[in-house]
Design a protein around this motif. Structure first.
Motif, PDB file in Angstrom:
ATOM      1  N   GLN A  25       0.824  -1.211   0.000  1.00  0.00           N
ATOM      2  CA  GLN A  25       0.000   0.000   0.000  1.00  0.00           C
ATOM      3  C   GLN A  25       0.864   1.269   0.000  1.00  0.00           C
ATOM      4  O   GLN A  25       0.331   2.376   0.038  1.00  0.00           O
ATOM      5  CB  GLN A  25      -0.904   0.002   1.234  1.00  0.00           C
ATOM      6  N   ARG A  26       2.196   1.064  -0.047  1.00  0.00           N
ATOM      7  CA  ARG A  26       3.166   2.148  -0.028  1.00  0.00           C
ATOM      8  C   ARG A  26       3.094   2.976   1.266  1.00  0.00           C
ATOM      9  O   ARG A  26       3.428   4.170   1.294  1.00  0.00           O
ATOM     10  CB  ARG A  26       3.026   3.055  -1.260  1.00  0.00           C
ATOM     11  N   LYS A  27       2.693   2.313   2.328  1.00  0.00           N
ATOM     12  CA  LYS A  27       2.721   2.932   3.657  1.00  0.00           C
ATOM     13  C   LYS A  27       4.043   2.524   4.303  1.00  0.00           C
ATOM     14  O   LYS A  27       4.107   1.644   5.167  1.00  0.00           O
ATOM     15  CB  LYS A  27       1.525   2.477   4.486  1.00  0.00           C
ATOM     16  N   PHE A  28       5.102   3.176   3.861  1.00  0.00           N
ATOM     17  CA  PHE A  28       6.442   2.695   4.153  1.00  0.00           C
ATOM     18  C   PHE A  28       6.843   2.845   5.618  1.00  0.00           C
ATOM     19  O   PHE A  28       7.519   1.972   6.175  1.00  0.00           O
ATOM     20  CB  PHE A  28       7.453   3.399   3.244  1.00  0.00           C
ATOM     21  N   ASP A  29       6.467   3.933   6.254  1.00  0.00           N
ATOM     22  CA  ASP A  29       6.836   4.109   7.661  1.00  0.00           C
ATOM     23  C   ASP A  29       6.194   3.045   8.531  1.00  0.00           C
ATOM     24  O   ASP A  29       6.846   2.477   9.429  1.00  0.00           O
ATOM     25  CB  ASP A  29       6.425   5.505   8.156  1.00  0.00           C
ATOM     26  N   GLU A  30       4.916   2.747   8.252  1.00  0.00           N
ATOM     27  CA  GLU A  30       4.217   1.709   9.024  1.00  0.00           C
ATOM     28  C   GLU A  30       4.817   0.329   8.737  1.00  0.00           C
ATOM     29  O   GLU A  30       4.988  -0.491   9.646  1.00  0.00           O
ATOM     30  CB  GLU A  30       2.723   1.697   8.684  1.00  0.00           C
ATOM     31  N   ALA A  31       5.157   0.092   7.477  1.00  0.00           N
ATOM     32  CA  ALA A  31       5.773  -1.189   7.111  1.00  0.00           C
ATOM     33  C   ALA A  31       7.110  -1.351   7.825  1.00  0.00           C
ATOM     34  O   ALA A  31       7.447  -2.440   8.331  1.00  0.00           O
ATOM     35  CB  ALA A  31       5.960  -1.266   5.605  1.00  0.00           C
ATOM     36  N   LYS A  52      13.317  -4.718   5.220  1.00  0.00           N
ATOM     37  CA  LYS A  52      13.592  -3.390   5.765  1.00  0.00           C
ATOM     38  C   LYS A  52      14.426  -2.576   4.764  1.00  0.00           C
ATOM     39  O   LYS A  52      14.163  -1.383   4.536  1.00  0.00           O
ATOM     40  CB  LYS A  52      14.341  -3.537   7.094  1.00  0.00           C
ATOM     41  N   ALA A  53      15.380  -3.237   4.136  1.00  0.00           N
ATOM     42  CA  ALA A  53      16.202  -2.581   3.117  1.00  0.00           C
ATOM     43  C   ALA A  53      15.345  -2.149   1.926  1.00  0.00           C
ATOM     44  O   ALA A  53      15.564  -1.083   1.338  1.00  0.00           O
ATOM     45  CB  ALA A  53      17.310  -3.519   2.650  1.00  0.00           C
ATOM     46  N   ALA A  54      14.361  -2.969   1.596  1.00  0.00           N
ATOM     47  CA  ALA A  54      13.476  -2.649   0.471  1.00  0.00           C
ATOM     48  C   ALA A  54      12.695  -1.369   0.732  1.00  0.00           C
ATOM     49  O   ALA A  54      12.470  -0.563  -0.180  1.00  0.00           O
ATOM     50  CB  ALA A  54      12.514  -3.801   0.217  1.00  0.00           C
ATOM     51  N   VAL A  55      12.293  -1.172   1.980  1.00  0.00           N
ATOM     52  CA  VAL A  55      11.566   0.050   2.349  1.00  0.00           C
ATOM     53  C   VAL A  55      12.471   1.272   2.155  1.00  0.00           C
ATOM     54  O   VAL A  55      12.073   2.273   1.535  1.00  0.00           O
ATOM     55  CB  VAL A  55      11.067  -0.014   3.799  1.00  0.00           C
ATOM     56  N   TYR A  56      13.687   1.186   2.683  1.00  0.00           N
ATOM     57  CA  TYR A  56      14.610   2.314   2.536  1.00  0.00           C
ATOM     58  C   TYR A  56      14.907   2.598   1.064  1.00  0.00           C
ATOM     59  O   TYR A  56      15.060   3.759   0.656  1.00  0.00           O
ATOM     60  CB  TYR A  56      15.904   2.035   3.290  1.00  0.00           C
ATOM     61  N   PHE A  57      14.975   1.545   0.280  1.00  0.00           N
ATOM     62  CA  PHE A  57      15.218   1.718  -1.151  1.00  0.00           C
ATOM     63  C   PHE A  57      14.082   2.508  -1.784  1.00  0.00           C
ATOM     64  O   PHE A  57      14.316   3.447  -2.555  1.00  0.00           O
ATOM     65  CB  PHE A  57      15.360   0.348  -1.830  1.00  0.00           C
ATOM     66  N   GLU A  58      12.853   2.138  -1.463  1.00  0.00           N
ATOM     67  CA  GLU A  58      11.694   2.826  -2.024  1.00  0.00           C
ATOM     68  C   GLU A  58      11.614   4.276  -1.550  1.00  0.00           C
ATOM     69  O   GLU A  58      11.130   5.146  -2.260  1.00  0.00           O
ATOM     70  CB  GLU A  58      10.406   2.089  -1.650  1.00  0.00           C
ATOM     71  N   GLN A  59      12.117   4.529  -0.361  1.00  0.00           N
ATOM     72  CA  GLN A  59      12.114   5.892   0.177  1.00  0.00           C
ATOM     73  C   GLN A  59      13.271   6.727  -0.363  1.00  0.00           C
ATOM     74  O   GLN A  59      13.337   7.921  -0.101  1.00  0.00           O
ATOM     75  CB  GLN A  59      12.180   5.844   1.705  1.00  0.00           C
ATOM     76  N   GLY A  60      14.158   6.091  -1.125  1.00  0.00           N
ATOM     77  CA  GLY A  60      15.297   6.805  -1.684  1.00  0.00           C
ATOM     78  C   GLY A  60      16.445   6.983  -0.712  1.00  0.00           C
ATOM     79  O   GLY A  60      17.392   7.727  -0.990  1.00  0.00           O
TER      80      GLY A  60
END
Length: 301
Positions: A25-31, A52-60
């Protein structure tokens, strides 16, 4: 090796699954919070760190993503994780470096990923990065001043009748300034002297592509085509040269030769009768170079 209870593993898995839903859902902080909870419950599972790395990647946040991948690989090694998961961590690190335009590092980590597990996707990404590196190196190598130096050296060798040496200098000049049409024309002239008409034709085509109004390119193309029995195409090349310069003597002579339909064998005999060519062909070392050029044109670069 850390021991984790079955209950903690189950709770960690549930937290990860919740994080995955939020990630989609692109709710990265919650993920991210869910993955951190999963790591707390089970610090031995590489998957949670990869996610966790995938989230940081999506956040740039590529630097933090790389740190998480490094931790993932460390934890994975310690706990004998599936090599596919370690490969995934390396691949994500490589993607981070690619986004940071650090292409050499990206290549290194894509290669490391492939040593763990080969996938078409990673192979494709590695190929893409290698193309970028190659093109970057090519552009960095360009130097018009050094190109001119090599061109002048090529001209000197051409005047001396040392055509293989001239080819080498013109080739280096082309690498240093690949958009200079005249350099291809000069090298084509060498190939014609060496009776390597197919190679001459390729250079003429590139010369014309770069400068469609460069009359010498069409003239040399015409003579190369005459030598390879392409009379109609040769006539068209000379005609194009005459459209640019209607009084050009070389173009007029070439056009007339097409009209008289000289046989290729006659033309080759004429070329072979050239004293300069005879001198070159009498040298065993030069004959070896010519044979190498015919079998592998790239060997001269």
């Amino acid at each position: 090796m850390t021991t984790v209870s079955d209950e903690n593993k189950a709770q960690a898995l549930a937290a990860k699954n919740q994080g995955n839903d939020l990630y989609k859902q692109r709710k990265f902080d919650e993920a991210l919070a869910c993955y951190e909870k999963a790591i707390e419950l089970d610090p031995t599972d590489i998957t949670f760190l990869n996610n966790k790395a995938a989230v940081y990647f999506e956040q740039g946040n590529y630097d933090e993503a790389i740190k998480q991948c490094e931790k993932a690989i460390e934890i994975g090694r310690e706990n004998r994780a599936d090599f596919k998961l370690i490969a995934k961590a390396y691949s994500r690190m490589a993607s981070c470096y690619q986004r940071k335009e650090q292409y050499v590092d990206a290549r290194t980590f894509f290669q490391k990923s492939l040593t763990e597990h080969r996938t078409p996707e990673t192979l494709s990404k590695l190929s893409e990065v290698e193309k970028i590196i190659k093109e970057k190196e090519r552009k960095e190598y360009i130097d018009p001043d050094k190109s001119l130096e090599e061109k002048n050296l090529g001209n000197e060798m051409f005047k001396k009748g040392d055509y293989p040496a001239a080819v080498k200098h013109y080739t280096e000049a082309i690498k240093r300034n690949p958009d200079d049409a005249k350099l291809y024309s000069n090298r084509a002239a060498c190939y014609q002297k060496l009776t390597e008409f197919n190679l001459a034709l390729k250079d003429c085509e590139e010369c014309i592509r770069l400068d469609p109004n460069f009359v010498k390119g069409y003239i040399r193309k015409g003579y190369a085509l005459l030598a390879t029995k392409e009379f109609t195409k040769a006539q068209a090349a000379f005609q194009k040269a005459l459209e640019i310069d209607e009084n050009n003597k070389e173009a007029i002579d070439g056009y007339r030769r097409c009209c008289t339909s000289s046989t290729p064998e006659d033309m080759r005999k004429q070329a072979m009768a050239d004293p300069e060519v005879q001198s070159i062909l009498a040298d065993p070392a030069m004959r070896m170079i010519l044979e190498q050029m015919q079998n592998d044109p790239k060997s001269i670069t």
